[in-house]
Design a protein around this motif. Structure first.
Motif, PDB file in Angstrom:
ATOM      1  N   VAL A 107     -31.615 -18.124  24.978  1.00  0.00           N
ATOM      2  CA  VAL A 107     -32.678 -17.141  25.153  1.00  0.00           C
ATOM      3  C   VAL A 107     -32.549 -16.048  24.086  1.00  0.00           C
ATOM      4  O   VAL A 107     -31.483 -15.883  23.487  1.00  0.00           O
ATOM      5  CB  VAL A 107     -32.640 -16.506  26.576  1.00  0.00           C
ATOM      6  N   GLY A 108     -33.645 -15.326  23.885  1.00  0.00           N
ATOM      7  CA  GLY A 108     -33.593 -14.249  22.889  1.00  0.00           C
ATOM      8  C   GLY A 108     -34.966 -13.934  22.355  1.00  0.00           C
ATOM      9  O   GLY A 108     -35.946 -14.617  22.677  1.00  0.00           O
ATOM     10  N   LEU A 109     -35.025 -12.899  21.536  1.00  0.00           N
ATOM     11  CA  LEU A 109     -36.306 -12.511  20.946  1.00  0.00           C
ATOM     12  C   LEU A 109     -36.605 -13.343  19.715  1.00  0.00           C
ATOM     13  O   LEU A 109     -35.697 -13.898  19.084  1.00  0.00           O
ATOM     14  CB  LEU A 109     -36.278 -11.029  20.566  1.00  0.00           C
ATOM     15  N   GLN A 110     -37.899 -13.394  19.388  1.00  0.00           N
ATOM     16  CA  GLN A 110     -38.315 -14.130  18.196  1.00  0.00           C
ATOM     17  C   GLN A 110     -37.657 -13.540  16.933  1.00  0.00           C
ATOM     18  O   GLN A 110     -37.552 -12.328  16.816  1.00  0.00           O
ATOM     19  CB  GLN A 110     -39.826 -13.986  18.061  1.00  0.00           C
ATOM     20  N   SER A 112     -34.579 -13.772  16.109  1.00  0.00           N
ATOM     21  CA  SER A 112     -33.153 -13.464  16.263  1.00  0.00           C
ATOM     22  C   SER A 112     -32.283 -14.560  15.644  1.00  0.00           C
ATOM     23  O   SER A 112     -31.095 -14.354  15.408  1.00  0.00           O
ATOM     24  CB  SER A 112     -32.805 -13.312  17.745  1.00  0.00           C
ATOM     25  N   LYS A 114     -32.648 -17.850  17.030  1.00  0.00           N
ATOM     26  CA  LYS A 114     -32.400 -18.692  18.203  1.00  0.00           C
ATOM     27  C   LYS A 114     -32.498 -20.182  17.913  1.00  0.00           C
ATOM     28  O   LYS A 114     -31.602 -20.960  18.293  1.00  0.00           O
ATOM     29  CB  LYS A 114     -33.402 -18.287  19.303  1.00  0.00           C
ATOM     30  N   ASP A 139     -40.533 -23.667  23.194  1.00  0.00           N
ATOM     31  CA  ASP A 139     -41.302 -22.586  22.591  1.00  0.00           C
ATOM     32  C   ASP A 139     -42.705 -23.054  22.237  1.00  0.00           C
ATOM     33  O   ASP A 139     -42.937 -23.630  21.163  1.00  0.00           O
ATOM     34  CB  ASP A 139     -40.575 -22.076  21.345  1.00  0.00           C
ATOM     35  N   ASP A 191     -34.044 -24.657  23.920  1.00  0.00           N
ATOM     36  CA  ASP A 191     -34.408 -23.527  23.069  1.00  0.00           C
ATOM     37  C   ASP A 191     -35.656 -22.896  23.674  1.00  0.00           C
ATOM     38  O   ASP A 191     -36.759 -23.408  23.490  1.00  0.00           O
ATOM     39  CB  ASP A 191     -34.671 -24.059  21.648  1.00  0.00           C
ATOM     40  N   GLY A 194     -39.249 -17.258  22.394  1.00  0.00           N
ATOM     41  CA  GLY A 194     -38.940 -15.846  22.194  1.00  0.00           C
ATOM     42  C   GLY A 194     -40.239 -15.077  22.022  1.00  0.00           C
ATOM     43  O   GLY A 194     -41.291 -15.678  21.781  1.00  0.00           O
ATOM     44  N   ARG A 195     -40.196 -13.797  22.203  1.00  0.00           N
ATOM     45  CA  ARG A 195     -41.348 -12.972  21.861  1.00  0.00           C
ATOM     46  C   ARG A 195     -40.835 -11.819  21.019  1.00  0.00           C
ATOM     47  O   ARG A 195     -39.637 -11.668  20.843  1.00  0.00           O
ATOM     48  CB  ARG A 195     -42.017 -12.452  23.137  1.00  0.00           C
ATOM     49  N   LEU A 202     -42.306 -13.125  29.266  1.00  0.00           N
ATOM     50  CA  LEU A 202     -41.121 -13.789  28.710  1.00  0.00           C
ATOM     51  C   LEU A 202     -40.056 -13.968  29.796  1.00  0.00           C
ATOM     52  O   LEU A 202     -39.474 -15.041  29.962  1.00  0.00           O
ATOM     53  CB  LEU A 202     -40.564 -12.946  27.558  1.00  0.00           C
TER      54      LEU A 202
END
Ligand code: GDP
Length: 297
Positions: A107-110, A112, A114, A139, A191, A194-195, A202
Motif C-alpha cells: 500500500v502507499g501513495l502514488q 512512492s 510502490k 491499480d 500491488d 495509490g492516490r 483509497l
C-alpha cells in the motif's frame, strides 16, 4: 545516503574524539549541535528530544567522562542510540511461514515507488527465500499501472495475473487468490492502487481488499525523500489498516535521513526494507546497525 547528516555529526564527534578529557558541559554543547543536526535532517521533534536526552544521560551519568577515552565512549553511546532509534539490532524480515499462498499487500501513495518495489520484493523473495511468487496489480486508477507491473514481471521472470479490462480491485484480488492457489504460488503480492493523497476512497478500497485477501504482511511503501511527510502518511495508513512494516524507497538519494530515523518511534512500525535505486535488485533489508555505521562514517 544520509551524507549531510553524516557530515554534520562527523564534525561534532571529531571535536569530541580529539580531546583527552571531557566535561559535562562539553557533552551538553555537543548534544546541542546534535540536536540541530537531527532537526535539520527532518527528524521528528519528539524523536530528537528522546535521542538527545538518552545520550546525554548515559554520557554524563556513568563513568564515561572519567574514562581514558571519553570522546570515543560518547560516540559509542550515540551509535547504540542510533541503532535503537532506527529499530534495534535485529532486522525484522518477512513473515512467509503461513499457509500458502501467503499474501503480501503493498500500500502507499502514488509515486512512492510502490509498483517498482512490488517487483523488487517478488524478485527478492524468489532469490533469497526460494519461493514462487505471483504478482497482481489492483491499480485501476492510474493508466497503465497494471501493464507496468506485467512488464516488470517479465523482466524479473515472475508471473503476473493476466489483466481483465474493467475488473474492480476486490474482484481482481479474488481472482488473484484463486490463481495463486491453482498455480501453487507460495506468495501472492498485491500491488494496490495509490492516490496522490490519503483519502476516504483509497482507505475504503484498501480495507475491502484486506478483508478479502487476509494478508500476512501489509507493507507501506513511502518515499524517504519526503521526510516527515512519509511518517505522517504512515500514521494515516496505520490508523486504517494494520501495517506490518514499512519500505522506504529512494534511500539512495536521501541525504538527510529524517524519515528513517523518525519512523519507528512515531509509528511503532518497523522499516523492513530500503529501496536504494531504480534497478530491480536495488532493495536491501533495512539493517539499523549498518545504517548507524554509515551515518557515523
Ligand atoms: P508508484 O506510483 O508508487 O507505483 O511508483 P513507481 O513504482 O512507478 O515508481 C516511480 C519512480 O520511482 C520510478 O521511476 C522508479 O524507478 C522510481 N523508484 C522507485 N523506487 C526507487 C528507489 O528506491 N530509488 C530510486 N532512485 N528510484 C526509485
Amino acid at each position: 545516503m544520509f551524507d549531510s547528516l553524516s557530515d554534520r555529526l562527523g564534525g561534532v564527534f571529531d571535536k569530541l574524539r580529539g580531546r583527552g578529557a571531557l566535561s559535562e558541559q562539553d557533552v551538553r554543547d555537543a548534544m546541542r549541535e546534535v540536536r540541530v543536526a537531527l532537526l535539520e535532517a527532518d527528524v521528528a521533534l519528539p524523536v530528537v528530544r528522546r535521542f538527545v536526552d538518552r545520550v546525554t544521560e548515559k554520557a554524563i551519568g556513568a563513568e564515561v567522562l572519567k574514562s581514558v577515552t571519553p570522546g570515543q565512549q560518547v560516540v559509542k553511546i550515540v551509535n547504540d542510540e542510533l541503532i535503537e532509534t532506527l529499530g534495534g539490532e535485529v532486522h525484522e524480515g518477512l513473515n512467509l511461514e503461513a499457509k500458502p499462498p501467503v499474501v503480501i499487500m503493498m500500500v502507499g501513495l502514488q509515486g512512492s515507488g510502490k509498483t517498482t518495489t512490488t517487483a523488487k520484493l517478488a524478485k527478492y523473495i524468489r532469490e533469497k527465500h526460494g519461493k514462487k511468487a505471483l504478482m497482481a496489480s489492483l491499480d485501476v486508477n492510474r493508466p497503465a499501472a497494471q501493464e507496468q507491473l506485467a512488464v516488470l514481471g517479465t523482466q524479473i521472470d515472475v508471473a503476473t495475473l493476466p489483466i481483465v479490462a474493467g475488473q474492480q480491485p476486490v474482484d481482481i484480488a479474488r481472482r488473484a487468490l484463486e490463481s495463486a492457489r491453482l498455480q501453487n504460488s507460495d506468495v501472492l503480492l498485491l500491488d494496490t492502487a495509490g492516490r496522490l493523497h490519503v483519502d476516504e476512497a483509497l482507505m475504503a478500497e484498501m480495507k475491502a481488499v484486506a478483508g478479502i485477501a487476509t494478508p500476512t504482511e501489509v507493507l507501506l511503501v513511502v518515499d524517504a525523500l519526503t521526510g516527515q511527510d512519509a511518517v505522517n502518511v504512515a500514521q494515516n495508513f496505520s490508523s486504517e489498516v494494520s501495517l506490518t512494516g514499512v519500505i522506504l524507497t529512494r534511500m539512495d538519494g536521501d541525504a538527510r535521513g529524517g524519515a528513517a530515523l523518525s519512523m519507528r518511534h512515531v509509528t511503532g512500525k518497523p522499516i523492513k526494507f530500503a529501496g536504494t535505486g531504480e534497478k530491480l535488485d536495488a532493495l536491501e533489508p533495512f539493517q539499523p546497525s549498518r545504517i548507524a555505521n554509515r551515518i557515523l562514517g
